[in-house]
Scaffold this motif. Structure first.
Motif, short mmCIF file in Angstrom:
data_model
loop_
_atom_site.label_atom_id
_atom_site.label_comp_id
_atom_site.label_asym_id
_atom_site.label_seq_id
_atom_site.Cartn_x
_atom_site.Cartn_y
_atom_site.Cartn_z
N SER A 135 0.81 -1.20 0.00
CA SER A 135 0.00 0.00 0.00
C SER A 135 0.85 1.26 0.00
N GLY A 136 0.46 2.21 -0.83
CA GLY A 136 1.08 3.52 -0.79
C GLY A 136 0.34 4.41 0.18
N THR A 137 0.81 5.63 0.32
CA THR A 137 0.22 6.56 1.28
C THR A 137 -0.70 7.58 0.62
N GLY A 138 -0.82 7.53 -0.69
CA GLY A 138 -1.58 8.55 -1.40
C GLY A 138 -0.71 9.72 -1.82
N ALA A 139 0.63 9.57 -1.71
CA ALA A 139 1.53 10.65 -2.09
C ALA A 139 1.41 10.95 -3.58
N VAL A 140 1.40 12.23 -3.91
CA VAL A 140 1.28 12.68 -5.29
C VAL A 140 2.62 13.22 -5.76
N THR A 141 3.13 12.66 -6.85
CA THR A 141 4.36 13.14 -7.47
C THR A 141 4.03 13.74 -8.83
N MET A 152 2.01 -4.02 -18.97
CA MET A 152 1.78 -2.65 -18.54
C MET A 152 2.71 -2.27 -17.39
N GLN A 153 2.94 -3.21 -16.49
CA GLN A 153 3.84 -2.93 -15.38
C GLN A 153 5.25 -2.63 -15.87
N LEU A 154 5.73 -3.39 -16.86
CA LEU A 154 7.05 -3.15 -17.41
C LEU A 154 7.10 -1.83 -18.17
N ALA A 155 6.02 -1.52 -18.88
CA ALA A 155 6.00 -0.27 -19.64
C ALA A 155 6.08 0.96 -18.75
N LEU A 156 5.55 0.84 -17.53
CA LEU A 156 5.53 1.96 -16.59
C LEU A 156 6.60 1.82 -15.51
N SER A 157 7.61 1.00 -15.74
CA SER A 157 8.60 0.69 -14.70
C SER A 157 9.77 1.66 -14.65
N GLY A 158 9.57 2.88 -15.06
CA GLY A 158 10.64 3.87 -15.04
C GLY A 158 10.81 4.51 -13.68
N GLU A 159 11.28 5.73 -13.69
CA GLU A 159 11.59 6.43 -12.45
C GLU A 159 10.35 6.71 -11.61
N ILE A 160 9.22 6.98 -12.26
CA ILE A 160 7.95 7.21 -11.56
C ILE A 160 7.07 6.00 -11.85
N ALA A 161 7.28 4.92 -11.10
CA ALA A 161 6.68 3.62 -11.41
C ALA A 161 5.51 3.31 -10.48
N PRO A 162 4.67 2.33 -10.86
CA PRO A 162 3.57 1.90 -9.99
C PRO A 162 4.08 0.95 -8.91
N ASN A 163 4.68 1.50 -7.87
CA ASN A 163 5.34 0.70 -6.84
C ASN A 163 4.42 0.29 -5.70
N ALA A 164 3.15 0.55 -5.83
CA ALA A 164 2.17 0.15 -4.81
C ALA A 164 0.87 -0.17 -5.51
N GLY A 192 2.34 11.23 -24.16
CA GLY A 192 2.54 9.88 -23.65
C GLY A 192 3.59 9.76 -22.59
N ARG A 193 4.02 10.88 -22.02
CA ARG A 193 5.04 10.88 -20.98
C ARG A 193 4.39 10.89 -19.60
N VAL A 194 5.07 10.30 -18.61
CA VAL A 194 4.53 10.30 -17.25
C VAL A 194 4.56 11.73 -16.71
N ALA A 195 3.37 12.23 -16.35
CA ALA A 195 3.24 13.59 -15.83
C ALA A 195 3.02 13.61 -14.33
N ALA A 196 2.37 12.56 -13.80
CA ALA A 196 2.05 12.55 -12.37
C ALA A 196 1.73 11.14 -11.94
N ARG A 197 1.87 10.92 -10.63
CA ARG A 197 1.55 9.62 -10.05
C ARG A 197 0.92 9.81 -8.67
N VAL A 198 -0.15 9.06 -8.41
CA VAL A 198 -0.71 8.96 -7.07
C VAL A 198 -0.34 7.57 -6.57
N LEU A 199 0.54 7.50 -5.58
CA LEU A 199 1.04 6.22 -5.08
C LEU A 199 0.19 5.81 -3.88
N GLY A 200 -0.82 5.00 -4.13
CA GLY A 200 -1.80 4.64 -3.12
C GLY A 200 -3.18 5.04 -3.61
#
Length: 208
Positions: A50-56, A156-168, A179-187
Motif C-alpha cells: 500500500s502507498g500513502t496517497g503521495a502525489v508526485t 503494462m507494469q514493465l511499460a511503466l517501470s521507469g523512475e515514476i513507477a507503480p510501486n504500490a 505519452g510521458r509520465v506527468a504525475a503519479r498517485v502512489l496509493g
C-alpha cells in the motif's frame, strides 16, 4: 546527468491500513524484476503493498520519453500508447481483493465521467486477477473504462517501470498528451479533487 525534479504532496489514503513492517517485508522479498502481481502473498486481502496517497508531479521539461505499450483489454480491444497520443491518459493499477482499490473506485468513476467529453482516456490495469474476478469487480463498482489483465504478461507494469513507477497497489499514473509520465498517485485516490486537478492541468497546459 539530468536530475528529475518532482513536487510531492502527500495525502493519507483512508482505506490503506497496513503495518509498516509488513510493507517492508513484502518489498524486501521482491526483486526489482518481479511483477506487482507476485508481491501480494497467497490471496489474503490484507497482503497488498500500500502507498500513502503521495502525489508526485513531474515538470514538463523534466519528463522522460513517452511510455510505449500495446495490450489487449478484457473485451479483446487493442490498447496502444501510440494510438492514445494527443490524449491525456489515466492508468490505474488495481486488483479486486485490494481494499483501497475498492474504496477509490467511485472516485475514479467520478473523474472519468467528468472528462468524458474531453481528450482523456482511462485504462485499468489488473495486476492479479483472471477475467471473471476482474469483470465482477467492474460490474459491482460500475467501471466503464477498459481493463488490461496484466498478471501473466506484466506488459503494462514493465511499460511503466521507469523512475515514476507503480510501486504500490493501487497506483494511478497520468500520462500527458505526448505519452510521458506527468504525475503519479502512489496509493488510493481518496477523492476526485486531486486527480481532477492533475488531469485538468495537462488539458490546459498548466504543468510546468
Amino acid at each position: 546527468m539530468r536530475t528529475t525534479r518532482t513536487r510531492t504532496r502527500t495525502r493519507t489514503a483512508g482505506a490503506a491500513a497496513i503495518a509498516i513492517a509488513t510493507v517492508l517485508v513484502l518489498v524486501g522479498c521482491s526483486s526489482s524484476n518481479d511483477s506487482l502481481s507476485k508481491q501480494y502473498g497467497n490471496g489474503s486481502t490484507q497482503n497488498y503493498i500500500s502507498g500513502t496517497g503521495a502525489v508526485t508531479e513531474v515538470a514538463a521539461a523534466d519528463r522522460s520519453d513517452p511510455v510505449d505499450f500495446t495490450a489487449e483489454s478484457i473485451t479483446g480491444d487493442e490498447l496502444s500508447s501510440k494510438a492514445m497520443r494527443g490524449d491525456v491518459v489515466v492508468i490505474n493499477f488495481w486488483y479486486a481483493g485490494c481494499p483501497p482499490c475498492r474504496a477509490e473506485a467511485k472516485h475514479l468513476n467520478t473523474v472519468h465521467d467528468r472528462f468524458a467529453d474531453d481528450d482523456v482516456q482511462f485504462v485499468g490495469v489488473n495486476v492479479r486477477d483472471e477475467a471473471g474476478t476482474a469483470e465482477a469487480f467492474e460490474r459491482k463498482f460500475g467501471v466503464d473504462y477498459p481493463t488490461v489483465l496484466d498478471a501473466r504478461t506484466g506488459t503494462m507494469q514493465l511499460a511503466l517501470s521507469g523512475e515514476i513507477a507503480p510501486n504500490a497497489v493501487p497506483t494511478t499514473i497520468v500520462l500527458d498528451e505526448q505519452g510521458r509520465v506527468a504525475a503519479r498517485v502512489l496509493g488510493a485516490v481518496d477523492g476526485p479533487g486531486i486527480l481532477t486537478t492533475l488531469v485538468d492541468d495537462e488539458l490546459t497546459g498548466k504543468a510546468s
